[in-house]
Each structure stands twice: as structure tokens, then as C-alpha cells.
Design an enzyme around this catalytic site. Structure first.
Site, PDB file in Angstrom:
ATOM      1  N   ASP A  38      46.621 -28.139  42.019  1.00  0.00           N
ATOM      2  CA  ASP A  38      45.892 -26.876  41.937  1.00  0.00           C
ATOM      3  C   ASP A  38      44.379 -27.156  41.902  1.00  0.00           C
ATOM      4  O   ASP A  38      43.890 -27.958  42.704  1.00  0.00           O
ATOM      5  CB  ASP A  38      46.365 -26.080  40.706  1.00  0.00           C
ATOM      6  CG  ASP A  38      45.980 -24.606  40.765  1.00  0.00           C
ATOM      7  OD1 ASP A  38      46.721 -23.837  41.379  1.00  0.00           O
ATOM      8  OD2 ASP A  38      44.938 -24.237  40.202  1.00  0.00           O
ATOM      9  N   TYR A  64      37.353 -19.112  40.590  1.00  0.00           N
ATOM     10  CA  TYR A  64      37.663 -18.632  41.937  1.00  0.00           C
ATOM     11  C   TYR A  64      36.438 -17.975  42.565  1.00  0.00           C
ATOM     12  O   TYR A  64      36.120 -18.190  43.736  1.00  0.00           O
ATOM     13  CB  TYR A  64      38.833 -17.640  41.893  1.00  0.00           C
ATOM     14  CG  TYR A  64      40.153 -18.290  41.591  1.00  0.00           C
ATOM     15  CD1 TYR A  64      41.040 -18.604  42.608  1.00  0.00           C
ATOM     16  CD2 TYR A  64      40.512 -18.604  40.279  1.00  0.00           C
ATOM     17  CE1 TYR A  64      42.260 -19.209  42.345  1.00  0.00           C
ATOM     18  CE2 TYR A  64      41.720 -19.211  39.999  1.00  0.00           C
ATOM     19  CZ  TYR A  64      42.591 -19.519  41.040  1.00  0.00           C
ATOM     20  OH  TYR A  64      43.788 -20.129  40.764  1.00  0.00           O
ATOM     21  N   HIS A  83      55.045 -26.046  41.904  1.00  0.00           N
ATOM     22  CA  HIS A  83      53.599 -26.137  41.763  1.00  0.00           C
ATOM     23  C   HIS A  83      53.154 -26.858  40.497  1.00  0.00           C
ATOM     24  O   HIS A  83      52.159 -27.576  40.509  1.00  0.00           O
ATOM     25  CB  HIS A  83      53.017 -24.716  41.777  1.00  0.00           C
ATOM     26  CG  HIS A  83      51.527 -24.666  41.821  1.00  0.00           C
ATOM     27  ND1 HIS A  83      50.803 -25.041  42.934  1.00  0.00           N
ATOM     28  CD2 HIS A  83      50.617 -24.285  40.885  1.00  0.00           C
ATOM     29  CE1 HIS A  83      49.509 -24.888  42.692  1.00  0.00           C
ATOM     30  NE2 HIS A  83      49.364 -24.437  41.453  1.00  0.00           N
TER      31      HIS A  83
END
Length: 477
Positions: free
Chosen positions: A246, A396, A453
Site C-alpha cells: 500500500d 491521498y 492486500h
């Protein structure tokens, strides 16, 4: 590669092409292209840069405190009471019939999770678990940076541990690595290779958990990479290994591009690649019918096709959060910071469908098929007690811009030895043939038998074994 090309292509072209012409031509053309690409290539690096993320302007009054200070997580009674009061006043809504996890976190199952959190979850007990490893803080670029530092308890005479920086992502935390740490620091007692032992450093990304949030705009993955490099230097490590998934993948990759001379090896369980343009599209089109011509394996084909259904459509289903967090994170952050039930639903939904896409078809989202509620809620609590959900989501906003595919790191490759663990339920799949367009020295690429993930959290044994295998190739143990 060419043996694979020959083996895969033989059956398909047996009745149409004379192999005496096909193979020399392919080898000659491929070799020429490879020589042309590598000719004149020099190892380049990204400028390290500098930053100040503390409050106010940097001055002689704001010099970093370079001490490494012991840190202990505490379970404050006021925090627990406030949490219980808020959980008691949760307003639930009526879900659609048979909606399962297709509309997000199932409201019926959320009642079960909230009830457990309120009546059975023991934060005092979990804090003791969190504190079983040594925690520290140190000030870098104006921020108090938190990290866990675990040294192997036993080393054979003359044996050295490999320093390994492991970086989490969103919506995870340093706690993701708690199950893998003993496998890496005490491998012999867990059935792993006793000759490859690690010394683990797990920091919290600034703005996450117990690392102070940046006070200024612009803190991106490059800034995090630089801070973690300074952290490793402060701990006395001039050379070290990196591991990440990630955001941890992005941060460790950038660190490898900034300081390749310090990074002995980079291991990733999630690979971020530029869009690829027309070349990637051609690879996809040809790969659907003749994968060997574009270097795709049978495993790649299983992961990639049907492309629209398995990749594009799934990304559309799973990326709504990213558009919110990359544009206006503080708006949703205000709600999540105020409601523990909302925070749990928002975070735990990712631990459902990012672990296995098929879990969206289950009423309970399959959460306890891979994790315990105690572990899941401990991760949520790290966000709750630190009030860090909004600052974590800002990463982000700071990274996704109009120039995302034209940042300095996209113009140069990664030259350090790289290992890639490709888990089958990961959000996106990066075939080795695509990955090597950016990572020029892939020494191991493993198709993992299971997992999604949150690899270290979900499959610590598989990831630890692959890390050892990667390091053994780099170190030639």
C-alpha cells in the site's frame, strides 16, 4: 525468459511456423532491444530534499530534538468512557434486504461489531499486547515520529541481523506487523531459516497513529521516505532492507530511488506502476490470446483476465474512498473522527473486500475468516484514540495531483535488488514483465498461493518466508 518463450510458444505455433526461423529471430530481436535499452543507462537518484512540518516557521528555536525517546501506549480511562458513551448512542439505519457487503459495510453486522466493541473488547488487554515490543519517538523535521524497534533476542556467534524497515499503509498501522515480527526476529523457533535473522523497525507514517500529523500542506510520500531515511541514520543504520505494501510500497520505493546506495534490497507485496500508455494496452490485447509473446505467464493470465471484470470494474468498486480522500479528506474526516461506529465501518469494510473480493457476497463480510475482531478493533482503536483518521487520509490529497504520472520518480527506474510477492487477491496485479520496466533488478518474483492486500497481517508466514528467500538471494546465503 527465452526458454519460457520457446516452451510456451511451441504448442501454439507448431502447425504454422518453422521453429528454426522463429527462435533465432525472437532471440536476436529481443537481445538487440535489451542491449539498446540498457546502453548508456546510468544509476540515477531522486533528490533527497528537505522539509519542515512542525508548527510555525523553522528557526533556531525549532531545532529537532535528536534524542530517541522511549514511548509507552496508555489506556486512558477517559478515552474508554468517551468511547463507550458514543457507542451506546450509535444511530443505526435499516439496511436493504440481502445487501450483504455490496453497498458497503452491512448495517446488521455492524450492530454485532459494535456490541462486541462495547461489551467484550478489552482495550487494557490490547494495550499490553501493543506494548510487548519496544516503542520510541524521535523528532524529525519538526514532527514526533513513532516507531517500534525489535532486535532479535538471540544471535549465533558471529551472526548479524539484517536491519529491515517495514512500512504500513492506509487504513493499516504498525500493528499489521505484530504477527510477522517474531517470525523474522526468531525464525528458527518458527520453522524458518535460522541463518537469516532481521532487526525490525516499524514506524508510523506521520499523521497516522502515534506519529505527529504534519502541520503544513504538502507532506507527501517523498517527505515520508526522507523522514524514514533520517530515522534509519539516527538509529545507526547506513545500509538496510525495506518492505512495504500500500502506501508503504510507494514510500519504500521512493526511498530506494533517493538513496540506492543505502538500500540493500526492496521487498514489496504491492506494486505501484505508471499507467503504461499504449504499450501496456498492446500487452493486454496480445496477452489475452498469446501471452507468451508479451512475457505474461499462466498465473498472470489468471490474475488479469477478464480484464474489465477482474481489474477495471473491481477498481471502480473499491476506489470511491480514494476520490474522496484525494480531494476533500477533511470533510469525511470530521464525521469519522466523531463517530466510532462510522470509523469502524469505514475501516473494516476495507479489511473485508481488500482481503478477498468474494467476501462482498457474505453477510458478515468474511472479516473473521482471516482476522480476529480483537485484532481488527485494535487497529481501529489506534486511529480512534489518536484522532488521526483525517490526517491519515490527507496523504491521498498530497500525493494525487494532475502531475501524478510526471513526478521525478516516474522518470527514473529502481536500481536496487527487488523482491515482489504477488498475492492472488491483491487489488491490482503487476506481472513481472510490467514491473521490470520500473524495477531493473528483480531478483525474486513469487506468485503467492493465497492472500490479499494486508499481507503481513493476513499471511505472516508466507510473507516472512518470501522475505527470507529474497534476502538469501541478495546476500547469497
Amino acid at each position: 525468459m527465452w526458454k519460457q518463450l520457446l516452451d510456451n510458444g511451441r504448442s501454439a505455433f507448431n502447425d504454422h511456423w518453422p521453429h528454426s526461423l522463429l527462435v533465432p529471430a525472437a532471440v536476436g530481436l529481443g537481445g538487440a532491444l535489451l542491449c539498446w535499452k540498457l546502453h548508456g543507462r546510468k544509476i540515477k537518484s531522486i533528490e533527497l530534499g528537505e522539509g519542515w512540518w512542525g508548527p510555525g516557521e523553522k528557526s533556531h528555536l525549532h531545532n529537532d530534538d535528536t534524542r530517541v525517546r522511549p514511548f509507552v501506549i496508555e489506556a486512558a480511562e477517559a478515552d474508554i468512557k468517551d468511547l463507550h458513551d458514543r457507542l451506546d448512542n450509535t444511530r443505526f439505519f435499516i439496511p436493504l434486504e440481502d445487501s450483504k457487503f455490496h453497498y458497503g459495510f452491512n448495517s446488521n453486522h455492524l450492530k454485532t461489531v459494535i456490541s462486541y466493541w462495547r461489551n467484550q473488547f478489552d482495550w487494557h488487554k490490547q494495550v499490553k499486547i501493543l506494548n510487548k515490543y519496544p516503542h520510541y519517538q524521535t523528532t524529525i523535521e519538526g514532527l514526533d515520529v513513532h516507531f517500534v524497534h525489535v532486535k532479535p533476542p538471540h544471535l549465533a556467534p558471529g551472526q548479524k541481523a539484517c536491519p529491515l524497515l517495514m512500512v504500513h499503509g492506509w487504513p493499516g498501522s504498525f500493528f499489521e506487523f505484530y504477527n510477522i515480527i517474531p517470525l523474522l526476529t526468531e525464525p528458527g523457533t518458527h520453522g524458518l531459516n535460522p541463518n537469516i535473522v532481521f532487526e525490525i523497525i516499524c514506524p508510523s507514517i506521520p499523521g497516522y497513529g502515534f506519529s505527529e500529523a504534519p502541520h503544513k500542506k504538502g507532506f507527501n510520500a517523498s517527505a515520508a521516505a526522507r523522514i524514514f531515511y533520517k530515522l534509519m541514520l539516527r538509529l545507526g543504520f547506513k545500509e538496510f532492507y525495506l518492505q512495504g505494501g500500500d502506501w508503504g510500497s510507494r514510500i519504500t520505493t521512493l526511498l530506494s530511488q533517493m538513496k540506492p546506495e543505502s538500500v540493500k534490497g526492496l521487498h514489496l507485496n504491492f506494486v505501484m506502476l505508471p499507467t503504461g500508455g499504449l504499450g501496456r494496452l498492446k500487452s493486454l490485447i496480445i496477452g489475452r490470446f498469446a501471452p507468451w509473446l508479451v512475457g505474461l505467464t499462466k498465473e498472470d493470465v489468471k490474475q488479469l483476465y477478464p480484464y474489465m471484470e477482474k481489474n477495471v470494474y473491481r477498481l471502480l468498486l473499491e476506489s470511491g474512498y480514494m476520490h474522496i480522500q484525494a480531494t476533500k479528506p477533511d470533510t469525511v474526516g470530521s464525521a469519522l473522527n466523531d463517530s466510532p461506529a462510522g470509523l469502524a465501518a469505514y475501516i473494516l469494510e476495507k479489511f473485508s473486500t481488500w482481503t478477498d473480493n468474494s467476501f462482498r457476497d457474505l453477510e458478515e463480510g468474511g472479516l473473521e475468516r482471516k482476522f480476529s475482531l480483537d485484532d481488527l478493533l485494535t487497529n481501529v482503536m489506534i486511529y480512534w484514540v489518536t484522532g488521526s483518521i483525517a490526517s491519515s487520509m490527507r496523504l491521498y490529497k498530497e500525493n494525487f495531483s494532475r502531475d501524478f504520472n510526471r513526478t521525478p520518480d516516474t522518470k527514473i527506474g529502481v536500481y536496487v535488488p527487488t523482491g515482489i510477492a504477488a498475492f492472488p487477491c491483491e487489488l491490482v496485479h503487476a506481472p513481472r514483465v510490467w514491473a521490470k520496466q520500473k524495477f531493473y533488478k528483480i531478483v525474486s518474483y513469487t506468485y503467492m498461493p493465497r492472500g490479499g492486500h494486508f499481507a503481513a497481517f493476513e499471511e505472516p508466514g508466507l510473507l516472512a518466508r518470501d522475505l527470507q528467500n529474497f534476502v538469501s538471494k541478495v546476500e547469497k546465503v
